[in-house]
Design a protein around this motif. Structure first.
Motif, PDB file in Angstrom:
ATOM      1  N   LEU A  96       0.861  -1.180   0.000  1.00  0.00           N
ATOM      2  CA  LEU A  96       0.000   0.000   0.000  1.00  0.00           C
ATOM      3  C   LEU A  96       0.895   1.228   0.000  1.00  0.00           C
ATOM      4  N   ALA A  97       0.679   2.105  -0.957  1.00  0.00           N
ATOM      5  CA  ALA A  97       1.430   3.358  -0.976  1.00  0.00           C
ATOM      6  C   ALA A  97       0.417   4.486  -0.886  1.00  0.00           C
ATOM      7  N   ILE A  98       0.750   5.479  -0.055  1.00  0.00           N
ATOM      8  CA  ILE A  98      -0.174   6.598   0.118  1.00  0.00           C
ATOM      9  C   ILE A  98       0.496   7.847  -0.442  1.00  0.00           C
ATOM     10  N   GLY A  99      -0.183   8.514  -1.320  1.00  0.00           N
ATOM     11  CA  GLY A  99       0.384   9.723  -1.907  1.00  0.00           C
ATOM     12  C   GLY A  99      -0.620  10.851  -1.836  1.00  0.00           C
ATOM     13  N   ALA A 157       1.605   3.287   8.737  1.00  0.00           N
ATOM     14  CA  ALA A 157       2.677   3.880   9.542  1.00  0.00           C
ATOM     15  C   ALA A 157       3.939   4.192   8.720  1.00  0.00           C
ATOM     16  N   PRO A 158       4.347   3.334   7.756  1.00  0.00           N
ATOM     17  CA  PRO A 158       5.550   3.666   6.987  1.00  0.00           C
ATOM     18  C   PRO A 158       5.457   5.006   6.261  1.00  0.00           C
ATOM     19  N   ALA A 159       4.248   5.481   6.012  1.00  0.00           N
ATOM     20  CA  ALA A 159       4.098   6.752   5.303  1.00  0.00           C
ATOM     21  C   ALA A 159       4.197   7.935   6.265  1.00  0.00           C
ATOM     22  N   LEU A 160       4.247   7.657   7.548  1.00  0.00           N
ATOM     23  CA  LEU A 160       4.296   8.739   8.534  1.00  0.00           C
ATOM     24  C   LEU A 160       5.749   9.019   8.932  1.00  0.00           C
TER      25      LEU A 160
END
Lengths: 643, 83
Positions: free
Chosen positions: A191-194, B73-76
């Motif tokens: 999952l990648a959030i952009g 969490a990895p995106a934070l």
């Protein structure tokens, strides 16, 4: 129809209903923000899920409705009765399109025109055409996919499905929680959030505009990913990544039966299961005591208490499971108001439908099985019962006819009543028609009381309407209605007063369980055998049956299976020995047994009713069932019959 | 209250709903660089997570929401290790 479509239909109908209810309430309280919110959410969610199928005009219409509701919500517009009316038309059309989609898998050919007309009606209120944003179309832009896949350090083996989910900027207002949606996607492996737009500086950031973009990978099949995201289908792109075997289309294995269950009921079942575990521990404790040689009297006390406990729990479990199958009649009844409006309009009659008792819960099979019969009865009431306005005024009645669809629960039965205040049914007219049709000899007809005469309406081929209209049936209806009700284990009674109206009462068991039955013929009669008793059916040449002492047997895959004649078991005269034997192979405690019958005629789903009264103890008969043509079928218990 | 200021630390607790996004934003705007502690958070609405991502504020503690811990969490931004 695949699973996804079934789910879409079930949810779609609920949403249409919710919107219709809220709109009806809104007509009385046009300034209630809760009601506007309710309609908005329903329309928004329904619009989202139309994106799953090729339902362009449907989605486009709802899109405009959503814009209009959005304007009402922001109070840019007041809920004028005409606006509500336009929205009701749009919701009614949604119901029709759901019906069409269920029947044909597509919208009717006129959908584009109808949709455009309704859209224009809605758009008129928005005034500024700029308010309507372009409908997001399925984007074919796949440029995101490459970088996203490249960014993954490792990819799992096998076929993958990539998902790009761009929530609408205003999705939080519609109650969406995109991450919660993604939680429902099975087999997630990345999952990648952009961000859709560069982030605004902290002091200008609007927390209620969604600016996120989600790219995800799942090992689940495309259909499952689609199903999980069905409510936001218009905001999601789903791409199969690895090359798998060609899509051969969906193969249906049997007919999946689904039931939508309130989560609270599952919790209740869980609680009971927990308590059963506790009760089981008590038993384990007692067993240990017994082993240690605790005196019998003390032990018996413990066992007794434990049994009472378990008994109570098992009872609760049983009731809870039965409850799960129950659903409110609303799911059935609420489909009728719109249909009645249409029928009334087509007949040029002003007919009001009142509904009572829709909160009564009945078995799902009743909700499924009663739609057609009730629709037929309502249609008859409007067509043949309610008089034209002029005739009604002449008879001193209000010009508007009333049909009441009511339900009440009496013990374990639900009684559904359809009553109209129309012209009633004249027994003399029925006598004339029955005589003209030669349904009965005139003398017998003359002996019949008026109530019995009314019952003739249910005779196959009877039609009292002098002209056949396109609304009511062609004389094939009422007998089909009766058959449908009998099949569900119910009864139907009609009563009528000339000049005052007609009343049809259906009494049905609240809980119904259908069994699959194989119908066989033997010595000129038919019998039913529950399918779950039958291991297989075989057809063999008569000479494969050999005599073993004074009985007969044949070899089925290296096993010797004794053969009995059904006619002999039932004490019926047996006919000539046929060249081929048709055998029902039945599992008994002591092995397989075959029963020879004359013919396998049918396989049916029937409601089995156990024998009652004097017949209850009859050996070899498991019960009875009513066939489509009204005949009674005896259901055999073959294992018991063989003795 | 799901958003609580505890000294210099903003604590997210229990179920954080969509309406918690705004108070969280206000606290972060008032003093940029405040650490947000997610240890007590059971669920986090997307709107709340969006604030954390958009403002890039340092995060300490792990939420008990397994999905968010694993995938979001990895995106934070992790709180920098203290010396």
């Amino acid at each position: 129809m695949d699973h996804l479509a079934d789910q879409f239909l079930a949810e779609g109908r609920e949403l249409v209903q919710q919107a219709a209810d809220d709109l009806a309430a809104l007509a009385d309280r046009p300034d209630s923000p809760d009601l506007i919110d309710g309609v908005f959410r329903a329309v928004h969610t329904l619009k989202g899920s139309t994106g799953l199928f090729d339902l362009g005009p449907f989605g486009e219409m709802l899109h405009v409705a959503e814009d209009l509701l959005g304007a009402l919500r922001k109070q840019a517009l007041a809920a004028h009765p005409d606006i509500i009316e336009a929205l009701v038309l749009c919701i009614d059309q949604s119901g029709r399109w759901l019906d069409a989609f269920e029947a044909k898998g597509a919208l009717p050919p006129d959908a584009r025109e109808v949709g455009a007309r309704l859209r224009n009606d809605l758009r008129r209120w928005l005034g500024d055409p700029g308010v309507t944003e372009a409908l997001p179309t399925e984007s074919s832009d796949r440029s995101w996919l490459g970088p996203f896949l490249d960014a993954q350090a490792t990819l799992p083996e096998g076929d993958l499905v990539a998902i790009r989910y761009v929530p609408r900027a205003d999705c939080f207002f519609s109650g969406d929680d995109p991450i919660a949606m993604l939680k429902a996607v099975p087999g997630l492996c990345a999952l990648a959030i952009g961000a859709r737009q560069p982030w605004a500086p902290a002091d200008a950031f609007d927390p209620y505009q969604c600016n996120l973009v989600f790219d995800a990978l799942t090992s689940a099949p495309r259909a499952e990913a689609q199903a999980a995201l069905r409510l936001v289908a218009d905001q999601v792109q789903i791409v199969e990544v690895a090359r798998g075997p060609a899509d051969v289309g969906t193969v249906r294995e049997g007919i999946a039966r689904s039931l939508r269950i309130d989560a609270g009921q599952i919790d209740a079942l869980g609680t009971i299961a927990d308590e059963i575990v506790v009760a089981n521990n008590v038993l384990a404790h007692l067993a240990a005591q017994a082993r240690r040689g605790v005196p019998g009297e003390a032990l018996a006390q413990g066992i007794l208490a434990s049994h009472l406990d378990l008994d109570r729990l098992v009872g609760r479990l049983h009731r809870a499971v039965m409850r799960v199958r129950l659903m409110p009649l609303a799911a059935l009844f609420r489909r009728f108001p719109r249909l009645m409006r249409e029928i009334g309009a087509r007949l040029g009659k002003d007919v009001a439908l009142t509904i009572e008792g829709e909160t009564i819960e009945v078995d799902k099979s009743l909700v499924d099985g009663l739609f057609e019969p009730l629709l037929h009865l309502l249609r008859n009431a409007a067509d043949h019962g309610i008089e034209p306005a002029a005739a009604r005024r002449g008879a001193g009645k209000p010009a508007r006819g009333t049909i009441r669809l009511g339900a009440q629960r009496i013990a374990d039965q639900v009684v559904i009543e359809i009553a109209d205040d129309g012209k009633g049914i004249d027994p003399a007219g029925i006598r004339r028609t029955a005589a003209a049709r030669g349904l009965m000899p005139e003398a017998a007809l003359a002996d019949l009381g008026d109530a019995d005469v009314l019952d003739l309406i249910f005779t196959p081929g009877f039609s009292t309407a002098e002209t056949i209209t396109d609304v009511s049936g062609r004389g094939v209806g009422m007998d089909a209605v009766r058959t449908a009700v009998l099949r569900l284990g119910g009864r139907i009674v009609l009563s009528s007063t000339v000049g005052a109206g007609t009343n049809v009462r259906l009494s049905l068991p609240v809980s119904v369980v259908l069994s699959n039955v194989i119908v066989v013929s033997c010595a000129g009669e038919i019998w039913g055998v529950p399918m779950d008793m039958v291991v297989e059916t075989v057809r063999i040449p008569a000479d494969r049956v050999m005599a073993v002492r004074n009985s007969r047997a044949f070899v089925l895959r290296d096993v010797v299976v004794p053969v009995f004649e059904l006619s002999a078991l039932l004490g019926l005269a047996s006919g000539e020995a046929p060249a081929d034997l048709r055998l029902l192979v039945v599992q008994r405690a002591d092995g397989l047994v075959a029963v020879a019958v004359d013919e396998f005629t049918d396989r049916l789903n029937l409601l089995l009713r156990p024998m009652s009264g004097l017949l209850a103890g009859m050996p070899g008969i498991a019960g009875t069932a009513v066939l489509g043509d009204g005949r009674v079928l005896m259901i055999l218990d073959l294992a018991e019959l063989i003795g | 209250m799901s958003v609580r200021l505890d000294g210099d630390i903003i604590r997210l607790e229990g179920r954080c709903h969509v309406e918690d996004a705004e108070p969280l934003l206000v606290l972060l705007q008032a003093q940029p660089g405040r650490v947000v502690d997610c240890a007590g958070a059971e669920t986090l609405h997307t709107a709340v997570i969006q604030v954390l991502i958009a403002l890039g504020c340092p995060i300490s503690g792990e939420t008990s929401d397994g999905f968010v811990r694993r995938w979001v969490a990895p995106a934070l931004t992790k709180e920098p290790a203290r010396p």
